[in-house]
Motif scaffolding. Structure first.
Motif, PDB file in Angstrom:
ATOM      1  N   GLY A  35       4.249  11.395  -9.476  1.00 26.36           N
ATOM      2  CA  GLY A  35       4.501  10.374 -10.519  1.00 26.36           C
ATOM      3  C   GLY A  35       5.124   8.935 -10.128  1.00 26.36           C
ATOM      4  N   TRP A  36       5.271   8.485 -11.217  1.00 30.82           N
ATOM      5  CA  TRP A  36       5.788   7.063 -10.994  1.00 30.82           C
ATOM      6  C   TRP A  36       7.020   6.862 -12.055  1.00 30.82           C
ATOM      7  CZ3 TRP A  36       3.961   3.700  -7.429  1.00 30.82           C
ATOM      8  CH2 TRP A  36       2.777   4.135  -7.025  1.00 30.82           C
ATOM      9  N   TYR A  37       8.156   6.154 -11.363  1.00 32.63           N
ATOM     10  CA  TYR A  37       9.246   5.731 -12.194  1.00 32.63           C
ATOM     11  C   TYR A  37       9.382   4.355 -11.974  1.00 32.63           C
ATOM     12  CZ  TYR A  37      10.487  10.732 -13.256  1.00 32.63           C
ATOM     13  OH  TYR A  37      10.622  11.859 -13.421  1.00 32.63           O
ATOM     14  N   ARG A  38      10.049   3.758 -12.772  1.00 33.07           N
ATOM     15  CA  ARG A  38      10.296   2.273 -12.775  1.00 33.07           C
ATOM     16  C   ARG A  38      12.010   1.934 -13.163  1.00 33.07           C
ATOM     17  NH1 ARG A  38       6.884  -0.022 -17.712  1.00 33.07           N
ATOM     18  NH2 ARG A  38       8.008   0.186 -19.485  1.00 33.07           N
ATOM     19  N   GLN A  39      12.100   0.930 -12.597  1.00 35.85           N
ATOM     20  CA  GLN A  39      13.496   0.380 -12.717  1.00 35.85           C
ATOM     21  C   GLN A  39      13.845  -1.093 -12.942  1.00 35.85           C
ATOM     22  OE1 GLN A  39      16.659   1.554 -10.078  1.00 35.85           O
ATOM     23  NE2 GLN A  39      18.133   1.302 -11.547  1.00 35.85           N
ATOM     24  N   ALA A  40      14.010  -1.593 -14.276  1.00 37.92           N
ATOM     25  CA  ALA A  40      14.137  -3.013 -14.404  1.00 37.92           C
ATOM     26  C   ALA A  40      15.614  -3.446 -14.153  1.00 37.92           C
ATOM     27  CB  ALA A  40      13.696  -3.414 -15.801  1.00 37.92           C
ATOM     28  N   SER A  63       6.648   4.168 -23.638  1.00 41.47           N
ATOM     29  CA  SER A  63       6.257   2.517 -23.875  1.00 41.47           C
ATOM     30  C   SER A  63       4.954   2.466 -23.015  1.00 41.47           C
ATOM     31  CB  SER A  63       7.372   2.018 -23.057  1.00 41.47           C
ATOM     32  OG  SER A  63       7.514   2.237 -21.818  1.00 41.47           O
ATOM     33  N   VAL A  64       4.329   3.400 -22.373  1.00 42.00           N
ATOM     34  CA  VAL A  64       3.130   3.023 -21.450  1.00 42.00           C
ATOM     35  C   VAL A  64       1.977   3.724 -22.205  1.00 42.00           C
ATOM     36  CG1 VAL A  64       4.610   2.488 -19.527  1.00 42.00           C
ATOM     37  CG2 VAL A  64       3.474   4.757 -19.945  1.00 42.00           C
ATOM     38  N   LYS A  65       2.196   4.565 -22.943  1.00 42.52           N
ATOM     39  CA  LYS A  65       1.076   5.586 -23.461  1.00 42.52           C
ATOM     40  C   LYS A  65       0.072   4.701 -24.099  1.00 42.52           C
ATOM     41  CE  LYS A  65       3.838   9.747 -24.669  1.00 42.52           C
ATOM     42  NZ  LYS A  65       4.421  10.578 -25.729  1.00 42.52           N
ATOM     43  N   ASP A  90       7.179  -4.736 -19.005  1.00 45.40           N
ATOM     44  CA  ASP A  90       6.626  -3.833 -17.954  1.00 45.40           C
ATOM     45  C   ASP A  90       7.111  -4.433 -16.431  1.00 45.40           C
ATOM     46  OD1 ASP A  90       3.485  -3.351 -19.307  1.00 45.40           O
ATOM     47  OD2 ASP A  90       5.068  -1.949 -19.558  1.00 45.40           O
ATOM     48  N   THR A  91       7.991  -5.600 -16.425  1.00 45.22           N
ATOM     49  CA  THR A  91       8.201  -5.847 -15.049  1.00 45.22           C
ATOM     50  C   THR A  91       9.166  -5.281 -14.692  1.00 45.22           C
ATOM     51  OG1 THR A  91       7.860  -8.225 -15.609  1.00 45.22           O
ATOM     52  CG2 THR A  91       9.546  -7.939 -14.032  1.00 45.22           C
ATOM     53  N   ALA A  92       9.427  -4.639 -13.379  1.00 46.19           N
ATOM     54  CA  ALA A  92      10.354  -3.974 -12.734  1.00 46.19           C
ATOM     55  C   ALA A  92       9.982  -3.476 -11.317  1.00 46.19           C
ATOM     56  CB  ALA A  92      10.409  -2.383 -13.743  1.00 46.19           C
ATOM     57  N   VAL A  93      10.519  -2.734 -10.779  1.00 44.77           N
ATOM     58  CA  VAL A  93      10.328  -1.954  -9.429  1.00 44.77           C
ATOM     59  C   VAL A  93       9.891  -0.452  -9.864  1.00 44.77           C
ATOM     60  CG1 VAL A  93      11.145  -1.087  -7.240  1.00 44.77           C
ATOM     61  CG2 VAL A  93      12.030  -3.248  -8.083  1.00 44.77           C
ATOM     62  N   TYR A  94       8.788  -0.313  -9.351  1.00 44.60           N
ATOM     63  CA  TYR A  94       7.870   0.836  -9.480  1.00 44.60           C
ATOM     64  C   TYR A  94       8.041   1.789  -8.221  1.00 44.60           C
ATOM     65  CZ  TYR A  94       5.955  -0.774 -13.955  1.00 44.60           C
ATOM     66  OH  TYR A  94       5.551  -1.338 -15.199  1.00 44.60           O
ATOM     67  N   VAL A 114       5.262  -9.087 -14.378  1.00 43.23           N
ATOM     68  CA  VAL A 114       4.449  -9.920 -15.416  1.00 43.23           C
ATOM     69  C   VAL A 114       4.919 -11.079 -16.043  1.00 43.23           C
ATOM     70  CG1 VAL A 114       3.122  -9.160 -17.396  1.00 43.23           C
ATOM     71  CG2 VAL A 114       3.877  -7.353 -15.979  1.00 43.23           C
ATOM     72  N   SER A 115       4.429 -12.119 -15.713  1.00 45.55           N
ATOM     73  CA  SER A 115       4.747 -13.330 -16.358  1.00 45.55           C
ATOM     74  C   SER A 115       3.630 -14.310 -16.402  1.00 45.55           C
ATOM     75  CB  SER A 115       6.096 -13.966 -15.598  1.00 45.55           C
ATOM     76  OG  SER A 115       6.315 -15.117 -15.848  1.00 45.55           O
ATOM     77  N   SER A 116       3.669 -15.295 -17.312  1.00 47.22           N
ATOM     78  CA  SER A 116       2.771 -16.283 -17.303  1.00 47.22           C
ATOM     79  C   SER A 116       3.113 -17.496 -16.754  1.00 47.22           C
ATOM     80  CB  SER A 116       2.515 -16.867 -18.962  1.00 47.22           C
ATOM     81  OG  SER A 116       3.610 -17.079 -19.664  1.00 47.22           O
TER      82      SER A 116
END
Length: 116
Positions: A35-40, A63-65, A90-94, A114-116
């Motif tokens: 799987g995948w986890y993330r940490q902001a 939050s990602v479904k 969604d910005t984070a280390v995955y 994720v940024s413009s």
């Protein structure tokens, strides 16, 4: 020793897509839940998605479904995360993750911004 190596992170605009990959070594991959986890920054590590071994049962963070899809290729000992409709939050280390037989393993992480 077991290694999980992630790739595919980077900078993407809101609404864009990215595909993360993780390849495992020295692991009976097909018998492990992956799987995948993330940490902001300033937040705890959270579940993104997991995928079971035999039956392929999936579990996604709320939050990602509907936006993210996890998949695996046991022959390549790889797990993937397709991320669509990305948002700034969604910005984070995955982190790639594998667990089985009482063992838990983590990759080093890949940054997604994720940024413009």
């Amino acid at each position: 020793q077991v290694q999980l190596l992630e790739s595919g992170g980077g900078l993407v605009q809101p609404g864009g897509s990215l595909r993360l990959s993780c390849v495992a070594s020295r692991l009976p991959f097909s018998t492990y839940v992956v799987g995948w986890y993330r940490q902001a920054p300033g937040k705890e590590r959270e579940l993104v998605a997991t995928l079971g071994d035999a039956e392929g049962t999936t579990n996604y963070g709320d939050s990602v479904k509907g936006r993210f899809t996890i998949s695996r290729d046991n022959a390549k000992k790889s797990v993937y995360l397709q991320m669509n409709s990305l948002k700034s939050e969604d910005t984070a280390v995955y982190y790639c993750h594998a667990r089985g037989y009482g063992n838990w393993y983590w990759g080093q992480g890949t940054q997604v911004t994720v940024s413009s």
